[in-house]
Structure formats: structure tokens, C-alpha cells
Design a protein around this motif. Sequence first.
Motif, PDB file in Angstrom:
ATOM      1  N   TYR A  30      56.102   8.810   2.279  1.00 49.86           N
ATOM      2  CA  TYR A  30      56.056   8.820   3.422  1.00 49.86           C
ATOM      3  C   TYR A  30      57.502   8.419   4.116  1.00 49.86           C
ATOM      4  O   TYR A  30      57.482   9.035   5.081  1.00 49.86           O
ATOM      5  CB  TYR A  30      55.876   6.526   3.766  1.00 49.86           C
ATOM      6  CG  TYR A  30      54.297   7.072   4.533  1.00 49.86           C
ATOM      7  CD1 TYR A  30      53.251   7.392   5.409  1.00 49.86           C
ATOM      8  CD2 TYR A  30      53.282   6.512   2.979  1.00 49.86           C
ATOM      9  CE1 TYR A  30      51.921   7.454   4.708  1.00 49.86           C
ATOM     10  CE2 TYR A  30      51.845   6.281   2.716  1.00 49.86           C
ATOM     11  CZ  TYR A  30      51.144   7.013   3.635  1.00 49.86           C
ATOM     12  OH  TYR A  30      50.067   7.121   3.544  1.00 49.86           O
ATOM     13  N   ASN A  31      58.797   8.283   3.215  1.00 52.91           N
ATOM     14  CA  ASN A  31      59.944   7.827   3.940  1.00 52.91           C
ATOM     15  C   ASN A  31      60.488   9.581   3.351  1.00 52.91           C
ATOM     16  O   ASN A  31      61.250   9.994   4.532  1.00 52.91           O
ATOM     17  CB  ASN A  31      60.612   7.111   2.439  1.00 52.91           C
ATOM     18  CG  ASN A  31      60.863   5.839   2.806  1.00 52.91           C
ATOM     19  OD1 ASN A  31      60.497   5.610   3.750  1.00 52.91           O
ATOM     20  ND2 ASN A  31      61.165   4.908   1.413  1.00 52.91           N
ATOM     21  N   ALA A  33      58.010  11.891   3.861  1.00 52.63           N
ATOM     22  CA  ALA A  33      57.492  12.368   4.876  1.00 52.63           C
ATOM     23  C   ALA A  33      58.861  12.496   6.171  1.00 52.63           C
ATOM     24  O   ALA A  33      58.729  13.617   7.085  1.00 52.63           O
ATOM     25  CB  ALA A  33      56.401  12.398   5.232  1.00 52.63           C
ATOM     26  N   MET A  34      58.878  11.034   6.696  1.00 56.47           N
ATOM     27  CA  MET A  34      59.766  11.216   7.899  1.00 56.47           C
ATOM     28  C   MET A  34      61.301  11.914   7.041  1.00 56.47           C
ATOM     29  O   MET A  34      61.805  12.626   8.972  1.00 56.47           O
ATOM     30  CB  MET A  34      60.083   9.172   8.190  1.00 56.47           C
ATOM     31  CG  MET A  34      60.709   8.900   9.223  1.00 56.47           C
ATOM     32  SD  MET A  34      59.212   9.425  10.237  1.00 56.47           S
ATOM     33  CE  MET A  34      58.834   8.428  10.317  1.00 56.47           C
TER      34      MET A  34
END
Length: 59
Positions: A30-31, A33-34
Motif C-alpha cells: 500500500y505504501n 501504491a500510494m
Amino acid sequence: MNNGSETNNSNGKGTTNLGTKLPNTATSMYNSAMAGLMALLAGVASLFARRRKENKIEQ
């Protein structure tokens, strides 16, 4: 009361407690992707800013 879903090492909450820690398998998906989304947005914003600046100079 044991309904078959618990084992001998039950902690009374329907889960088992074998006394071992789970392996650290978390990823930074998720990091990443962000960070990718932020880079994409920065690129799009810079394209719009550049086009706007070029259109001002021509007019």
C-alpha cells in the motif's frame, strides 16, 4: 464446550493459542501504491502546468 473447531490448546475464544508467533509477512504494497499514485499525479500536474505556461506565452 468443544464443537470441533477448537483444538486442545484453545484460549476459549474459538481460536487456538499454540504459543508461537506468526512470521512477519507484511509487505509495503500500500505504501508503494500510494507513492506510485503520488508520482503519477505529480506528472499529470506538471504536464498541465507546462501546457498552460506554453499557451500563455503564445497568446
